[in-house]
Structures are given as structure tokens and as C-alpha cells.
Design a protein around this motif. Structure first.
Motif, PDB file in Angstrom:
ATOM      1  N   ILE A 279      -6.021  10.344  12.405  1.00  0.00           N
ATOM      2  CA  ILE A 279      -5.453   9.151  11.766  1.00  0.00           C
ATOM      3  C   ILE A 279      -4.447   8.529  12.721  1.00  0.00           C
ATOM      4  O   ILE A 279      -3.625   9.228  13.302  1.00  0.00           O
ATOM      5  CB  ILE A 279      -4.750   9.522  10.438  1.00  0.00           C
ATOM      6  N   GLY A 280      -4.496   7.204  12.890  1.00  0.00           N
ATOM      7  CA  GLY A 280      -3.523   6.526  13.731  1.00  0.00           C
ATOM      8  C   GLY A 280      -4.105   6.044  15.052  1.00  0.00           C
ATOM      9  O   GLY A 280      -5.246   6.370  15.408  1.00  0.00           O
ATOM     10  N   PRO A 281      -3.324   5.268  15.822  1.00  0.00           N
ATOM     11  CA  PRO A 281      -3.813   4.661  17.061  1.00  0.00           C
ATOM     12  C   PRO A 281      -4.292   5.699  18.076  1.00  0.00           C
ATOM     13  O   PRO A 281      -3.582   6.645  18.395  1.00  0.00           O
ATOM     14  CB  PRO A 281      -2.591   3.918  17.599  1.00  0.00           C
ATOM     15  N   GLY A 282      -5.508   5.509  18.582  1.00  0.00           N
ATOM     16  CA  GLY A 282      -6.041   6.386  19.602  1.00  0.00           C
ATOM     17  C   GLY A 282      -6.490   7.746  19.115  1.00  0.00           C
ATOM     18  O   GLY A 282      -7.005   8.548  19.902  1.00  0.00           O
ATOM     19  N   ALA A 283      -6.305   8.039  17.835  1.00  0.00           N
ATOM     20  CA  ALA A 283      -6.714   9.342  17.303  1.00  0.00           C
ATOM     21  C   ALA A 283      -8.233   9.433  17.289  1.00  0.00           C
ATOM     22  O   ALA A 283      -8.939   8.428  17.221  1.00  0.00           O
ATOM     23  CB  ALA A 283      -6.155   9.535  15.902  1.00  0.00           C
ATOM     24  N   HIS A 284      -8.739  10.654  17.375  1.00  0.00           N
ATOM     25  CA  HIS A 284     -10.186  10.838  17.317  1.00  0.00           C
ATOM     26  C   HIS A 284     -10.507  12.071  16.491  1.00  0.00           C
ATOM     27  O   HIS A 284      -9.622  12.874  16.176  1.00  0.00           O
ATOM     28  CB  HIS A 284     -10.787  10.953  18.721  1.00  0.00           C
ATOM     29  N   GLY A 285     -11.767  12.217  16.118  1.00  0.00           N
ATOM     30  CA  GLY A 285     -12.144  13.333  15.270  1.00  0.00           C
ATOM     31  C   GLY A 285     -13.605  13.694  15.397  1.00  0.00           C
ATOM     32  O   GLY A 285     -14.402  12.978  16.013  1.00  0.00           O
ATOM     33  N   ARG A 286     -13.929  14.848  14.820  1.00  0.00           N
ATOM     34  CA  ARG A 286     -15.309  15.312  14.706  1.00  0.00           C
ATOM     35  C   ARG A 286     -15.514  15.729  13.263  1.00  0.00           C
ATOM     36  O   ARG A 286     -14.856  16.644  12.771  1.00  0.00           O
ATOM     37  CB  ARG A 286     -15.567  16.512  15.640  1.00  0.00           C
ATOM     38  N   LEU A 287     -16.427  15.038  12.594  1.00  0.00           N
ATOM     39  CA  LEU A 287     -16.595  15.225  11.160  1.00  0.00           C
ATOM     40  C   LEU A 287     -18.001  15.711  10.818  1.00  0.00           C
ATOM     41  O   LEU A 287     -18.930  15.575  11.611  1.00  0.00           O
ATOM     42  CB  LEU A 287     -16.291  13.904  10.448  1.00  0.00           C
ATOM     43  N   PRO A 288     -18.155  16.301   9.630  1.00  0.00           N
ATOM     44  CA  PRO A 288     -19.442  16.911   9.272  1.00  0.00           C
ATOM     45  C   PRO A 288     -20.570  15.891   9.224  1.00  0.00           C
ATOM     46  O   PRO A 288     -20.395  14.746   8.818  1.00  0.00           O
ATOM     47  CB  PRO A 288     -19.181  17.485   7.870  1.00  0.00           C
ATOM     48  N   SER A 289     -21.731  16.349   9.640  1.00  0.00           N
ATOM     49  CA  SER A 289     -22.953  15.552   9.564  1.00  0.00           C
ATOM     50  C   SER A 289     -23.943  16.284   8.667  1.00  0.00           C
ATOM     51  O   SER A 289     -23.878  17.504   8.515  1.00  0.00           O
ATOM     52  CB  SER A 289     -23.553  15.360  10.955  1.00  0.00           C
ATOM     53  N   ASP A 290     -24.872  15.544   8.079  1.00  0.00           N
ATOM     54  CA  ASP A 290     -25.907  16.171   7.253  1.00  0.00           C
ATOM     55  C   ASP A 290     -26.990  16.836   8.105  1.00  0.00           C
ATOM     56  O   ASP A 290     -27.849  17.531   7.584  1.00  0.00           O
ATOM     57  CB  ASP A 290     -26.536  15.130   6.325  1.00  0.00           C
ATOM     58  N   THR A 291     -26.938  16.627   9.428  1.00  0.00           N
ATOM     59  CA  THR A 291     -27.889  17.253  10.343  1.00  0.00           C
ATOM     60  C   THR A 291     -27.249  18.476  10.962  1.00  0.00           C
ATOM     61  O   THR A 291     -26.159  18.392  11.525  1.00  0.00           O
ATOM     62  CB  THR A 291     -28.296  16.267  11.460  1.00  0.00           C
ATOM     63  N   GLN A 292     -27.911  19.631  10.888  1.00  0.00           N
ATOM     64  CA  GLN A 292     -27.325  20.863  11.397  1.00  0.00           C
ATOM     65  C   GLN A 292     -26.974  20.741  12.875  1.00  0.00           C
ATOM     66  O   GLN A 292     -27.775  20.309  13.690  1.00  0.00           O
ATOM     67  CB  GLN A 292     -28.271  22.053  11.216  1.00  0.00           C
ATOM     68  N   GLY A 293     -25.745  21.142  13.207  1.00  0.00           N
ATOM     69  CA  GLY A 293     -25.307  21.151  14.588  1.00  0.00           C
ATOM     70  C   GLY A 293     -24.783  19.825  15.084  1.00  0.00           C
ATOM     71  O   GLY A 293     -24.098  19.777  16.112  1.00  0.00           O
ATOM     72  N   ALA A 294     -25.082  18.741  14.404  1.00  0.00           N
ATOM     73  CA  ALA A 294     -24.602  17.426  14.812  1.00  0.00           C
ATOM     74  C   ALA A 294     -23.207  17.179  14.228  1.00  0.00           C
ATOM     75  O   ALA A 294     -22.689  17.975  13.452  1.00  0.00           O
ATOM     76  CB  ALA A 294     -25.574  16.341  14.359  1.00  0.00           C
ATOM     77  N   ALA A 295     -22.616  16.074  14.615  1.00  0.00           N
ATOM     78  CA  ALA A 295     -21.308  15.692  14.074  1.00  0.00           C
ATOM     79  C   ALA A 295     -21.201  14.179  14.107  1.00  0.00           C
ATOM     80  O   ALA A 295     -21.980  13.496  14.785  1.00  0.00           O
ATOM     81  CB  ALA A 295     -20.183  16.318  14.888  1.00  0.00           C
ATOM     82  N   ILE A 296     -20.248  13.670  13.364  1.00  0.00           N
ATOM     83  CA  ILE A 296     -19.906  12.251  13.439  1.00  0.00           C
ATOM     84  C   ILE A 296     -18.579  12.153  14.169  1.00  0.00           C
ATOM     85  O   ILE A 296     -17.582  12.751  13.760  1.00  0.00           O
ATOM     86  CB  ILE A 296     -19.819  11.616  12.050  1.00  0.00           C
ATOM     87  N   ALA A 297     -18.591  11.444  15.297  1.00  0.00           N
ATOM     88  CA  ALA A 297     -17.391  11.280  16.115  1.00  0.00           C
ATOM     89  C   ALA A 297     -16.734   9.955  15.788  1.00  0.00           C
ATOM     90  O   ALA A 297     -17.407   8.955  15.543  1.00  0.00           O
ATOM     91  CB  ALA A 297     -17.748  11.328  17.594  1.00  0.00           C
TER      92      ALA A 297
END
Length: 401
Positions: A279-297
Motif C-alpha cells: 500500500i502506498g507510493p512505489g509499493a509492490h506485492g504478490r497476491l494469490p492467483s487461481d492458477t497453481q504456482g502463479a501470482a498477481i503482481a
């Protein structure tokens, strides 16, 4: 990572995966830009605190709508200098995160702080806001080194801040930077012993590195100062490992040392490949995806004013929101996991990515690294050895070639 358009973002559905996630909150403002720092930090004469509190809460809501099934496993206020944030803003953000991503337990809530006397005096207010762990940017107990590093506090203020923090928080950590110009092993041994005399439960000890986007980079290129050579840096690293281990704070990650049970739970989420939200300026994350092993960046725009305008307009400051395929995510997990002294759990990795870590290694390089004593396979874990940990980046280049 390329920026995504608004259309791209709309094509990515919210995940229905129920999971815990670490929550990172970036406060981008500092009183001064340090010459070694390449973080997303900015100096501003005036900050509209009401607008920033409202924008942080609104972006949390936006992510909560996309990922309603997350549960906060930790909260970390980084920066910048989060201890410049009004404690009431900290309290509001913590309360809102706990409202939308209800934690299952009494979670770790960390705030990074600078040890100026004014900020240290506010520690009680941050504790009252819900912060239960503080990480103090001491960087050195030598005034000459602090001046070189561009820090605004003195060694005395650093010592006082540690004492005040320990009076107000159940868990305290502090950072030091070593391998400074003309620093000898004897110099560092004395300074590290001074740090250990505080009986800390967690220490972050970083060798000074020169990043391209910093003032130090240009000074170094012009020959304004020199750094310890490879052999001197190795000797400093070895002294660090020896002294911290003897004091009961062995390394659990490349630059982080802790007593048993005092590891940073938030940072472990990054190194262990678990989900996290930024959360916030320049922040980044890796979040759950419905596809095994994948992620939402995801990643937000960096400039504070641009982020604030974007949140006001759309509810978030997203610059990028895109899928990462399982192979990309597996490589990330290897690069982060090998930073840990324990290494990577092979069964866990196989469960996440359908393959063992070795599936992604260069076979001949992996065999050579094992034979030469840079890597080891012990039980369920694959890790770097004491010989391998100081040359992590070199090993990754070989292993993932």
C-alpha cells in the motif's frame, strides 16, 4: 515489469483463494535523503496529513474489494521514514487493515523509525496506536560514520532511542551499516560489540553497497571515497557471523540476525515466497492467483503526488497489475528463499510449483556448487553453506543460467 493499462487491470479477476498475506504500508517522506539510499523516499516541506490518511485507507479498501478473502498475517510500515507519520494516522491505518483483513492472531506490527530525539519521544504514541515492534535506523554508533552516511542523528541519540524503544515496545530491532571507507576489522568488531551490549533480540547488519540512483554512486565514481576490497569485505562478514552467533543471534537471512523466535515475521513472508500486499507510493506485492504456482503482481506509481492524485481519481495508485506465470514466480521464490540460512523447503516448493527447486537449476552448475561446498541438501531443505552465503548473487547467476 511493464505498466498495465486500466483495461489490463479490469481483465484480472479478484482471487477467491483464502489465504494469509503480509501487509506493507509505504510512507514515502523523509526529513533528508541519505546519500546511500535508493528507496522511494522524498523530502517535502509540507504534507497534507488528512489527505494521506484518507488515501491510504481508500487504497486498502480497493485491494480489499479485489482480494476479500485475505487475512493479515503482519503489518509493516516502511519508507521513507514512517516515524514522521502522525501516530493517529498509523492508528487509523492499522484499525482499517484489521477491519477489512481480519487477522487470526495478535499479529506483528512493525514501524521503521529514525532515532532523532523528537521521534523517540513519540514512541509511546505509536505503541498506543497498535505498533508492537520497532525497527530503528541506527546505522552506526560512530559520529564520523553517521556524518559520512548523511544521517541527522548522533550516536548518543541512537543509544537513547534504543532505550526508549525498549521501554515502549515488546520487540525492538535496529540496523547497522558496515564495510565503510577505511573501516578495519578491529573498528567493526568494537562497534558490533557495542551493539551486542544492548542485548538485542534482532539485528539487521548490511554491508554498504553503492546503488546507481544514489548520491554515493556519483561520489564513488569520482573517487571521493573507496570501499574495502573483496578480501577485507569478506573478513568483515566473517567477523559479523562469528560475533553474532556467539551472542545468540545467528543469521537467519543474508543480513538479518535474531534470537530464536524473534525473526521478523513480515520479512519472512517475502523470503518464504508467501503472499503480500503493498500500500502506498512505489509499493509492490504478490497476491494469490487461481492458477497453481502463479501470482498477481502489482506496483504503485512512485511519485507521492502522482499516487495521491491516482487514488483520488480511481481508488488506487496502481501502475502495474498483471499475472506472473508459475515459472517466473518459482524463480522469484528461489532467489528469495536462498537468502534464508535454512534455505528452501523442497516439499513446500513442489507443492506450490509442481516441481522441485532443482527442476529450475542448471544441472551441471548445481552439481558443481554442491561438490565445491557452496550449496547443501539436508533433509527437506536445500540451502547455501557458510561458504556460499557471502557470494549469493554469484551463485544465483550460475544456478539460474
Amino acid at each position: 515489469m511493464p505498466a498495465s493499462t486500466a483495461t489490463d487491470t479490469a481483465l484480472l479477476p479478484s482471487s477467491s483463494v483464502a489465504t494469509e498475506a503480509a501487509i506493507y504500508v509505504h510512507w514515502p517522506f523523509c526529513a533528508k535523503k541519505c546519500p546511500y539510499c535508493d528507496f522511494n523516499s522524498h523530502v517535502r516541506e509540507r504534507v497534507d496529513q488528512t489527505a494521506w490518511q484518507q488515501a491510504m485507507v481508500r487504497e486498502i479498501d480497493d485491494f480489499a474489494e479485489r482480494f476479500p478473502n485475505l487475512s493479515a498475517s503482519s503489518i509493516f510500515f516502511g519508507g521513507g521514514t514512517p516515524s514522521l507519520m502522525p501516530p493517529e494516522t498509523t492508528a487509523a491505518i492499522i484499525e482499517h487493515i484489521q477491519k477489512v483483513w481480519k487477522p487470526k492472531t495478535n499479529i506483528e506490527i512493525t514501524l521503521e523509525a529514525n532515532p532523532s530525539s523528537v521521534e523517540a519521544g513519540r514512541f509511546a504514541d505509536f505503541a498506543g496506536a497498535g505498533v508492537n515492534r520497532v525497527s530503528i535506523g541506527v546505522q552506526s554508533f560512530r559520529n564520523a560514520s553517521l556524518k559520512f552516511l548523511g544521517r541527522l542523528h548522533s550516536a548518543g541519540e541512537a543509544e537513547a532511542a534504543i532505550s526508549v524503544a525498549r521501554d515502549n515496545f515488546s520487540r525492538t530491532s535496529f540496523d547497522l551499516i558496515y564495510a565503510l571507507p577505511e573501516q578495519t576489522v578491529e573498528d567493526w568488531r568494537a562497534e558490533l560489540q557495542q551493539a551486542l551490549d544492548f542485548s538485542p533480540s534482532h539485528l539487521s547488519l548490511y554491508q554498504l553497497t553503492i546503488e546507481e540512483s544514489t548520491a554515493f554512486y556519483h561520489q564513488y565514481k569520482r573517487g571521493k571515497f573507496t570501499l574495502p576490497d573483496e578480501y577485507e569485505a569478506t573478513a568483515l562478514y566473517e567477523v559479523t557471523q562469528e560475533m553474532t552467533a556467539r551472542a545468540g543471534l545467528p543469521a537467519y537471512e543474508t543480513s538479518n540476525h535474531a534470537r530464536l523466535g524473534e525473526q521478523s515475521q513480515h520479512n519472512l513472508a517475502y523470503w518464504q515466497g508467501r503472499p503480500y500486499v503493498g500500500i502506498g507510493p512505489g509499493a509492490h506485492g504478490r497476491l494469490p492467483s487461481d492458477t497453481q504456482g502463479a501470482a498477481i503482481a502489482h506496483q504503485q506509481v512512485k511519485r507521492p503526488e502522482d499516487w495521491l492524485k491516482a487514488v483520488a481519481k480511481t481508488g488506487n495508485g496502481l501502475e502495474c497489475f498483471e499475472a506472473i506465470n508459475p515459472t517466473e514466480r518459482a524463480i522469484e521464490a528461489i532467489m528469495m528463499g536462498l537468502r534464508l540460512t535454512q534455505g528452501i523447503s523442497v516439499p513446500w516448493f513442489a507443492e506450490q510449483f509442481k516441481h522441485s527447486p532443482m527442476h529450475f537449476f542448471n544441472p551441471s552448475e548445481y552439481s558443481a556448487l554442491l561438490a565445491d561446498g557452496y550449496m547443501a541438501r539436508q533433509g527437506d531443505y536445500i540451502s547455501l553453506t557458510e561458504k556460499g552465503r557471502p557470494v549469493l548473487n554469484f551463485i544465483l547467476q550460475k544456478l539460474l543460467a
